[in-house]
Design a protein around this motif. Structure first.
Motif, PDB file in Angstrom:
ATOM      1  N   MET A  95      -4.517  -2.208   5.134  1.00  0.00           N
ATOM      2  CA  MET A  95      -3.320  -2.644   5.840  1.00  0.00           C
ATOM      3  C   MET A  95      -2.823  -1.498   6.713  1.00  0.00           C
ATOM      4  O   MET A  95      -3.210  -0.346   6.523  1.00  0.00           O
ATOM      5  CB  MET A  95      -2.245  -3.126   4.859  1.00  0.00           C
ATOM      6  CG  MET A  95      -1.847  -2.133   3.821  1.00  0.00           C
ATOM      7  SD  MET A  95      -0.793  -2.728   2.450  1.00  0.00           S
ATOM      8  CE  MET A  95      -0.129  -4.249   2.943  1.00  0.00           C
ATOM      9  N   SER A  97       0.803  -0.238   9.332  1.00  0.00           N
ATOM     10  CA  SER A  97       2.181  -0.510   9.746  1.00  0.00           C
ATOM     11  C   SER A  97       2.562   0.444  10.868  1.00  0.00           C
ATOM     12  O   SER A  97       2.422   1.656  10.727  1.00  0.00           O
ATOM     13  CB  SER A  97       3.131  -0.325   8.565  1.00  0.00           C
ATOM     14  OG  SER A  97       4.429  -0.695   8.920  1.00  0.00           O
ATOM     15  N   SER A 103       3.867  -3.952   7.287  1.00  0.00           N
ATOM     16  CA  SER A 103       2.760  -4.341   6.401  1.00  0.00           C
ATOM     17  C   SER A 103       3.284  -5.070   5.173  1.00  0.00           C
ATOM     18  O   SER A 103       2.634  -5.988   4.666  1.00  0.00           O
ATOM     19  CB  SER A 103       1.924  -3.126   6.001  1.00  0.00           C
ATOM     20  OG  SER A 103       2.697  -2.190   5.286  1.00  0.00           O
TER      21      SER A 103
END
Length: 171
Positions: A95, A97, A103
């Motif tokens: 993931m 962000s 995220s």
């Protein structure tokens, strides 16, 4: 992480309620995996998400097994995650962000989507305090294998998202 046990903190609940974002499924898988590969992580030098791995995951995406959940703000991709679905099991891979909570927003929506569609587990692969704060916990290997034997065979089209997945109007 059991999708139904995803923990939403007070601050994340406020962010989710505010809704100044859009969550999309599989709208730009290559951009998500690229962003994950380019993300710098404290204590890590480099990434396992090489160009060859990105190509392989994009092929899995085209075949319907790899999926992305994306957080967008003003038509800009600001966070997301990707992973593999086999039957009713989701294996989280990575993931990223680029905005506060981006995220976590994607993960919250993934957990809700998977719970609504009968998925039993999200394999987070890493035991971190961050994931524990969101409800993830270790289970014994024997229990994990038993769950996999059931979950991975619970779908007539292993890996495919339910057909209504992209139209759930997430905001």
């Amino acid at each position: 992480l059991h999708p139904s046990e995803f923990k939403i903190s007070r601050s994340l609940r406020k962010t989710l309620r505010h809704g100044a974002y859009e969550v999309r499924l599989d709208s730009d898988f290559p951009a998500v995996i690229r962003a994950c590969a380019q993300s710098r992580r404290r204590g890590q030098h480099g990434t396992w998400i090489t160009a060859e791995m990105q190509s392989a995951y994009c092929t899995l995406h085209e075949l319907g097994f790899a999926h992305s959940v994306e957080t967008w703000v003003d038509e800009t991709l600001v966070g997301g995650l990707y992973g593999i679905a086999i039957g009713k099991m989701f294996y989280g891979e990575s993931m990223f962000s680029h905005a506060t909570d981006a995220s976590k927003i994607a993960l919250a929506h993934l957990a809700r989507f998977l719970d609504r569609n009968g998925f039993g587990l999200i394999d987070c692969q890493m035991n971190t305090p961050h994931l524990a704060s969101l409800g993830a916990h270790e289970i014994p290997r024997s229990e994990f294998i038993k769950r996999l034997q059931v979950l991975c065979t619970e779908n007539d089209q292993p890996g495919r998202w339910p057909s209504d997945g992209a139209s759930q109007g997430w905001h």
